[in-house]
Design a protein around this motif. Sequence first.
Motif, PDB file in Angstrom:
ATOM      1  N   ALA A 171      19.422 -34.607 167.576  1.00 49.60           N
ATOM      2  CA  ALA A 171      19.544 -34.014 166.248  1.00 49.60           C
ATOM      3  C   ALA A 171      18.232 -33.370 165.807  1.00 49.60           C
ATOM      4  N   GLU A 209      16.446 -34.123 163.249  1.00 51.78           N
ATOM      5  CA  GLU A 209      15.489 -35.147 162.844  1.00 51.78           C
ATOM      6  C   GLU A 209      14.752 -35.718 164.053  1.00 51.78           C
ATOM      7  N   THR A 210      15.494 -36.083 165.089  1.00 51.57           N
ATOM      8  CA  THR A 210      14.879 -36.626 166.301  1.00 51.57           C
ATOM      9  C   THR A 210      13.990 -35.590 166.965  1.00 51.57           C
ATOM     10  N   ARG A 228      25.865 -39.936 168.888  1.00 53.06           N
ATOM     11  CA  ARG A 228      26.013 -39.272 167.603  1.00 53.06           C
ATOM     12  C   ARG A 228      27.287 -39.690 166.870  1.00 53.06           C
ATOM     13  N   GLN A 245      23.033 -43.918 158.054  1.00 55.03           N
ATOM     14  CA  GLN A 245      22.229 -42.703 158.091  1.00 55.03           C
ATOM     15  C   GLN A 245      23.067 -41.524 158.583  1.00 55.03           C
ATOM     16  N   VAL A 296      22.552 -37.355 160.343  1.00 54.86           N
ATOM     17  CA  VAL A 296      21.633 -36.434 161.005  1.00 54.86           C
ATOM     18  C   VAL A 296      22.152 -35.012 160.832  1.00 54.86           C
ATOM     19  N   TYR A 321      16.407 -41.477 156.970  1.00 57.31           N
ATOM     20  CA  TYR A 321      16.292 -40.166 157.611  1.00 57.31           C
ATOM     21  C   TYR A 321      16.103 -39.039 156.598  1.00 57.31           C
ATOM     22  N   ARG A 356      13.868 -35.389 156.841  1.00 55.46           N
ATOM     23  CA  ARG A 356      14.304 -34.048 156.413  1.00 55.46           C
ATOM     24  C   ARG A 356      13.381 -33.482 155.337  1.00 55.46           C
TER      25      ARG A 356
END
Length: 769
Positions: A157, A159-160, A513, A524, A526, A579, A583
Amino acid sequence: MSTSSDTNEPKIPSGGWGSMKEVTKILLKERVPLNTPAILLKQNKTDGFACVSCSWAKPANPHPAEFCENGAKATAWEITNKRVDADFFARHTLRRLESWSDHELEAAGRLTVPLRWDGALDRYVEISWDTAFAEIGAQLRALDPKKVVFYSSGRAALETSYMYSLLARMYGNNNLPDSSNMCHESTSVALPKTIGVPIGTVVLDDFEKTDCIFFFGQNVGVNSPRMLHQLQEARKRGVPIVTFNPLRERGLVSFVNPQSPVEMLTGHETCISTQYHQVKAGGDMAAIMGMCKVIVEADDAARGAGGERVIDHAFVAEHCHGFDDFAASVRATAWSEIERESGLPRSAIEEAAHEYMRAKAVLGIYGMGLTQHRNGVENVQMLVNLLLLRGNIGKPGAGICPVRGHSNVQGQRTVGITEKPELAPLDKLAEQYGFTPPRDKGMNTVEMCEGIRDGKVSAVVSLGGNLVRAVPDHGVLEAGWRALPLTVQISTKLNRSHLVHGKVAYLLPCLGRIEIDRQGGVEQAVSMEDSTGCMHGSRGQAEPAAATLLSEPAIVAGIAKATLAPNPKLDWDAWVMDYRKIRDAIAVTYPEIFHEFNQRMWTPGGFRKPVAAAQRKWNTPTGKANFTVTDGLVADPDMPGGPGILRLFTMRSDGQFNTTVYTEEDRFRGVKTRNVLFMAREDMDAQGLADGDIVRASAVARDGVERKVDGLQVVEYPIPQGCVAGYYPECNPLIPLSHYAKESYVPAAKSIDIRLVRSRQDAAVSAAH
């Protein structure tokens, strides 16, 4: 154009009952939870999860079932009830597992516990997460950062990916190759030079406004099946679709919509392509040049006769640079060269050009059939030339549309996964996090492989993917992989890269995912970027495969904390617990794209990042869109060619996504094994081969290295003479590592010179079809 008979080519449509049957089979085979149908109905929905396979756009007003056959397979594959735990490895040595096929390895199920390879036992053994992070961190601290690579597949994602790029740069390098290096890097190099952006200009609304669609080297039925809804709707409006592809792919021939009761009951098929030209592998640039020649000469004739001009000269004058030079090169190109290199007769190219000239708004869609060639960058630039001639960029219903493969491969680049320091906001990162980012260029995928081969890479950390299998030159590189001091794999399932590993190796199993990601008891979400540059939120729906799994952000944070010195400006733990804070950080780094990220991520249809070329703003050195002149029409000029040599191109099956093989059979091509070569009857006769014969394929290269794949079964198929098709990644050992696209370094997997030798083993082996 020369193709053999259609003896072995199935005539089934894409979609329809065949897709329904395949989805049912895999759901039963993977023993997925009873609530899976409800989970599937959340796939690619605004309040659901983004598909883990393709990155095609998610509509604001989705269909009741906004998933395709491959998307359903990907979901079933991820939420399977099968498990690979410590007991599994107690029963299987790695040497034994190496005899398993790619399909068998991944079909074993989900990895559930962190593991370290034990050389004395030749098995992975369970360790604690704390131990894994501590050991990995200690080893990374002891290595030269310039010799460590942080690879990522296209699945992680936003974020990762952002966290992962920070980890690498804070560690001390820009060694951030990813899967785009092996597919659409030619796009990312070609488009900024020609139109000033690295991505396409098309959104879903353009499909509703177009009056003509052109396809080049993209198999929609396998790589982006949900696009078939847009294509079917366009065809119902009478929009012509012109396709250039070496094989007649079923998704571009006909489609039965599984969501239409009438079509399912009556078997009514929608004809997708109104023209289908089986161009020679690598012949697209010549075919496009031929169309440009028809257009330029028609415009010249109109000018001489005082008639209506064919080229949009007002657009060219205001918005374009280099037209005169390009037009001169078009006029100077002989039809004999165009026909020879494209494998098509002049009449076929003229037919396509006349369809283009009748249209006022044209979409140019393409895939790796353009990008994975020695001249892959020029292939993309030639398509831009065609579109610019009639102003088909930056207006409704028109534009260029590269179809990306993996679900977030484009998004990873947007948030910093790049080996090119000039593409990352290093000054902003330095200010934001109080460190000095490295400024030297990192390794791309080919350079990483060269470093592994030559013993110049010390460690590979891989965020997803099956890198050992995906890269070219397996045979040459395997010894290098095994000599690496350290490999770390963040994965959901077992694959070949876990068996061909470094001297010290770790498997770190992560949440998928589709699974609910709870941090501190709070669920959370993503986010992803699709092929059209739109950002979407994604929220897991299924319970995790095991309580021992960590999320990708948690694993990246764990490695970072164990490897890097504490940073008062970055709280990894706070990011993992919420998370939204990641962002917020992304929005600070990239304010133009991600302002109000948390508020906008659930926008139906996604929110789009700025694409200047879509508004006819050209961020190029000339300030305009640039026509380019090619050096020649041969897509792969470095391949030696000659008598008895065939041009191999690799492809995927309908039971596959990238290196993940869901099933060994390919119902669209009528075979039940992947160890096949599809050949024209003329080439079989010339080589004294019969349908079903077993052959060895050997690469023809100038470096003296032997590259071969044994045990391939010849299948007669309608394919341009002189070309053969084989499956990826089984045929990857035939691709020399040095055979890549100029400038972009994309492996040239769509044009490989090979020779065939009939095997001595019994040719009466059971038929593949």
